[in-house]
Write a protein that holds these residues in place. Structure first.
Motif, PDB file in Angstrom:
ATOM      1  N   ARG A  45       0.850  -1.128  -0.054  1.00  0.00           N
ATOM      2  CA  ARG A  45      -0.060   0.113   0.097  1.00  0.00           C
ATOM      3  C   ARG A  45       0.858   1.225   0.094  1.00  0.00           C
ATOM      4  NH1 ARG A  45      -4.057   0.036   4.878  1.00  0.00           N
ATOM      5  NH2 ARG A  45      -5.215  -1.226   3.475  1.00  0.00           N
ATOM      6  N   ALA A  46       0.466   1.872  -0.875  1.00  0.00           N
ATOM      7  CA  ALA A  46       1.370   3.709  -0.870  1.00  0.00           C
ATOM      8  C   ALA A  46       0.465   4.656  -0.752  1.00  0.00           C
ATOM      9  CB  ALA A  46       1.858   3.494  -2.308  1.00  0.00           C
ATOM     10  N   PHE A  47       1.099   5.679  -0.190  1.00  0.00           N
ATOM     11  CA  PHE A  47       0.411   7.014   0.061  1.00  0.00           C
ATOM     12  C   PHE A  47       0.322   7.528  -1.195  1.00  0.00           C
ATOM     13  CE2 PHE A  47      -0.524  10.942   1.843  1.00  0.00           C
ATOM     14  CZ  PHE A  47      -0.024  11.672   1.274  1.00  0.00           C
ATOM     15  N   VAL A  48      -0.768   8.304  -1.230  1.00  0.00           N
ATOM     16  CA  VAL A  48      -1.296   8.982  -2.506  1.00  0.00           C
ATOM     17  C   VAL A  48      -1.340  10.570  -2.151  1.00  0.00           C
ATOM     18  CG1 VAL A  48      -2.886   9.486  -4.546  1.00  0.00           C
ATOM     19  CG2 VAL A  48      -2.339   7.185  -3.569  1.00  0.00           C
ATOM     20  N   ALA A  49      -2.350  10.608  -1.376  1.00  0.00           N
ATOM     21  CA  ALA A  49      -2.522  12.391  -1.064  1.00  0.00           C
ATOM     22  C   ALA A  49      -3.232  12.478   0.347  1.00  0.00           C
ATOM     23  CB  ALA A  49      -3.316  12.818  -2.211  1.00  0.00           C
ATOM     24  N   ALA A  50      -3.069  13.419   0.793  1.00  0.00           N
ATOM     25  CA  ALA A  50      -3.808  13.810   2.080  1.00  0.00           C
ATOM     26  C   ALA A  50      -4.134  15.311   2.095  1.00  0.00           C
ATOM     27  CB  ALA A  50      -2.896  13.361   3.288  1.00  0.00           C
ATOM     28  N   MET A  51      -5.210  15.575   3.081  1.00  0.00           N
ATOM     29  CA  MET A  51      -5.573  16.869   3.398  1.00  0.00           C
ATOM     30  C   MET A  51      -5.991  17.056   4.929  1.00  0.00           C
ATOM     31  SD  MET A  51      -8.469  19.001   1.444  1.00  0.00           S
ATOM     32  CE  MET A  51      -7.529  19.552   0.156  1.00  0.00           C
ATOM     33  N   ASN A  52      -5.412  18.152   5.320  1.00  0.00           N
ATOM     34  CA  ASN A  52      -5.744  18.547   6.700  1.00  0.00           C
ATOM     35  C   ASN A  52      -7.238  18.893   7.076  1.00  0.00           C
ATOM     36  OD1 ASN A  52      -5.650  21.144   5.863  1.00  0.00           O
ATOM     37  ND2 ASN A  52      -5.090  22.097   7.627  1.00  0.00           N
ATOM     38  N   TYR A  53      -7.664  19.164   8.185  1.00  0.00           N
ATOM     39  CA  TYR A  53      -8.880  19.076   8.832  1.00  0.00           C
ATOM     40  C   TYR A  53      -9.779  20.263   7.985  1.00  0.00           C
ATOM     41  CZ  TYR A  53      -6.030  17.264  12.543  1.00  0.00           C
ATOM     42  OH  TYR A  53      -5.171  16.718  13.230  1.00  0.00           O
ATOM     43  N   ASN A  54      -9.284  21.304   7.594  1.00  0.00           N
ATOM     44  CA  ASN A  54     -10.128  22.279   6.968  1.00  0.00           C
ATOM     45  C   ASN A  54      -9.666  22.452   5.469  1.00  0.00           C
ATOM     46  OD1 ASN A  54      -7.617  23.660   7.091  1.00  0.00           O
ATOM     47  ND2 ASN A  54      -8.013  25.332   8.417  1.00  0.00           N
ATOM     48  N   GLY A 101      -4.746  12.329  13.321  1.00  0.00           N
ATOM     49  CA  GLY A 101      -3.430  13.132  13.390  1.00  0.00           C
ATOM     50  C   GLY A 101      -2.369  12.337  13.331  1.00  0.00           C
ATOM     51  N   GLY A 102      -1.062  12.947  12.890  1.00  0.00           N
ATOM     52  CA  GLY A 102       0.315  12.389  12.862  1.00  0.00           C
ATOM     53  C   GLY A 102       0.843  12.354  11.620  1.00  0.00           C
ATOM     54  N   ILE A 103       1.733  11.430  11.321  1.00  0.00           N
ATOM     55  CA  ILE A 103       2.267  11.583   9.965  1.00  0.00           C
ATOM     56  C   ILE A 103       1.415  11.129   8.948  1.00  0.00           C
ATOM     57  CG2 ILE A 103       4.451  10.748   8.634  1.00  0.00           C
ATOM     58  CD1 ILE A 103       5.500  10.006  11.545  1.00  0.00           C
ATOM     59  N   TYR A 104       1.228  12.083   7.883  1.00  0.00           N
ATOM     60  CA  TYR A 104       0.136  11.831   6.983  1.00  0.00           C
ATOM     61  C   TYR A 104       0.333  11.001   6.108  1.00  0.00           C
ATOM     62  CZ  TYR A 104       3.274  14.688   4.086  1.00  0.00           C
ATOM     63  OH  TYR A 104       4.372  15.255   3.325  1.00  0.00           O
ATOM     64  N   TRP A 105       1.797  10.637   5.536  1.00  0.00           N
ATOM     65  CA  TRP A 105       2.013   9.721   4.771  1.00  0.00           C
ATOM     66  C   TRP A 105       2.179   8.345   5.150  1.00  0.00           C
ATOM     67  CZ3 TRP A 105       6.503   7.505   6.513  1.00  0.00           C
ATOM     68  CH2 TRP A 105       7.324   8.379   7.090  1.00  0.00           C
ATOM     69  N   ASP A 106       1.873   8.130   6.624  1.00  0.00           N
ATOM     70  CA  ASP A 106       2.187   6.987   7.165  1.00  0.00           C
ATOM     71  C   ASP A 106       0.720   6.191   7.454  1.00  0.00           C
ATOM     72  OD1 ASP A 106       3.943   5.703   9.886  1.00  0.00           O
ATOM     73  OD2 ASP A 106       2.663   4.413   8.754  1.00  0.00           O
ATOM     74  N   SER A 107       0.540   5.093   6.674  1.00  0.00           N
ATOM     75  CA  SER A 107      -0.862   4.322   6.896  1.00  0.00           C
ATOM     76  C   SER A 107      -1.275   4.004   8.306  1.00  0.00           C
ATOM     77  CB  SER A 107      -0.930   3.221   5.934  1.00  0.00           C
ATOM     78  OG  SER A 107      -0.001   2.358   6.205  1.00  0.00           O
ATOM     79  N   ARG A 108      -0.271   3.870   9.222  1.00  0.00           N
ATOM     80  CA  ARG A 108      -0.546   3.199  10.397  1.00  0.00           C
ATOM     81  C   ARG A 108      -1.084   4.497  11.262  1.00  0.00           C
ATOM     82  NH1 ARG A 108       5.656   1.294  11.745  1.00  0.00           N
ATOM     83  NH2 ARG A 108       5.960   3.451  10.769  1.00  0.00           N
ATOM     84  N   THR A 109      -1.097   5.591  11.011  1.00  0.00           N
ATOM     85  CA  THR A 109      -1.677   6.583  11.536  1.00  0.00           C
ATOM     86  C   THR A 109      -2.991   7.005  11.317  1.00  0.00           C
ATOM     87  OG1 THR A 109      -1.287   8.536  10.177  1.00  0.00           O
ATOM     88  CG2 THR A 109       0.787   8.049  11.519  1.00  0.00           C
ATOM     89  N   TYR A 110      -3.659   6.185  10.203  1.00  0.00           N
ATOM     90  CA  TYR A 110      -4.997   6.184   9.746  1.00  0.00           C
ATOM     91  C   TYR A 110      -5.926   5.010  10.573  1.00  0.00           C
ATOM     92  CZ  TYR A 110      -3.708   9.537   6.462  1.00  0.00           C
ATOM     93  OH  TYR A 110      -3.169  10.589   5.728  1.00  0.00           O
ATOM     94  N   ALA A 111      -6.984   5.470  11.468  1.00  0.00           N
ATOM     95  CA  ALA A 111      -7.803   4.853  12.071  1.00  0.00           C
ATOM     96  C   ALA A 111      -8.833   4.083  11.336  1.00  0.00           C
ATOM     97  CB  ALA A 111      -8.295   5.306  13.352  1.00  0.00           C
ATOM     98  N   TYR A 112      -9.320   4.691  10.509  1.00  0.00           N
ATOM     99  CA  TYR A 112     -10.441   4.204   9.680  1.00  0.00           C
ATOM    100  C   TYR A 112     -10.331   4.136   8.120  1.00  0.00           C
ATOM    101  CZ  TYR A 112     -12.374   5.495  14.025  1.00  0.00           C
ATOM    102  OH  TYR A 112     -12.789   5.456  15.284  1.00  0.00           O
ATOM    103  N   TRP A 113     -10.679   2.930   7.676  1.00  0.00           N
ATOM    104  CA  TRP A 113     -10.495   2.854   6.016  1.00  0.00           C
ATOM    105  C   TRP A 113     -11.874   2.500   5.408  1.00  0.00           C
ATOM    106  CZ3 TRP A 113      -5.732   3.086   3.560  1.00  0.00           C
ATOM    107  CH2 TRP A 113      -4.623   3.257   4.674  1.00  0.00           C
TER     108      TRP A 113
END
Length: 123
Positions: A45-54, A101-113
């Motif tokens: 699995r590879a990071f593609v893109a991310a966006m902050n809260y607002n 929150g956390g390192i946006y490119w690291d999939s381990r920081t994501y809680a929901y998929w």
């Protein structure tokens, strides 16, 4: 708890465009960093893109920078991925994810998929 459902995948010719959506339900969508990841056959699995809260900050993998655009509509609890000038290397299952929150490119920081949506680019 956040439930995520992607849509918009499909078959597209190289050089074309495709738009993915990810609808969220549950609690406090606007409090999560939202990301897109992809997994091609036989690859991690590879990071593609991310966006902050607002939506004030965006982050992209070098491989998609200048071609893909992430956006979000907090009023609609939805995050989008506009994919332009796609190539065959973009073929993968694309998943959206929510992170507190956390390192946006690291999939381990994501809680929901989400369950993922297939994107296939033909040459």
């Amino acid at each position: 708890q956040v439930q995520l459902v992607e849509s918009g995948g499909g078959l597209v010719q190289a050089g074309g465009s495709l738009s993915l959506s990810c609808a969220a339900s549950g609690h406090s969508f606007s409090s999560y960093v939202m990301g897109w990841f992809r997994q091609a056959p036989g690859k991690e699995r590879a990071f593609v893109a991310a966006m902050n809260y607002n939506g004030g900050r965006t982050y992209y993998a070098d491989s998609v920078k200048g071609r893909f655009t992430i956006s979000r509509d907090n009023a609609k609890n939805t995050v989008y991925l506009q994919m332009d000038r796609v190539n065959v290397e973009d073929t993968a299952v694309y998943s959206c994810a929510a992170s507190p929150g956390g390192i946006y490119w690291d999939s381990r920081t994501y809680a929901y998929w989400g369950q993922g949506t297939q994107v296939t680019v033909s040459s």
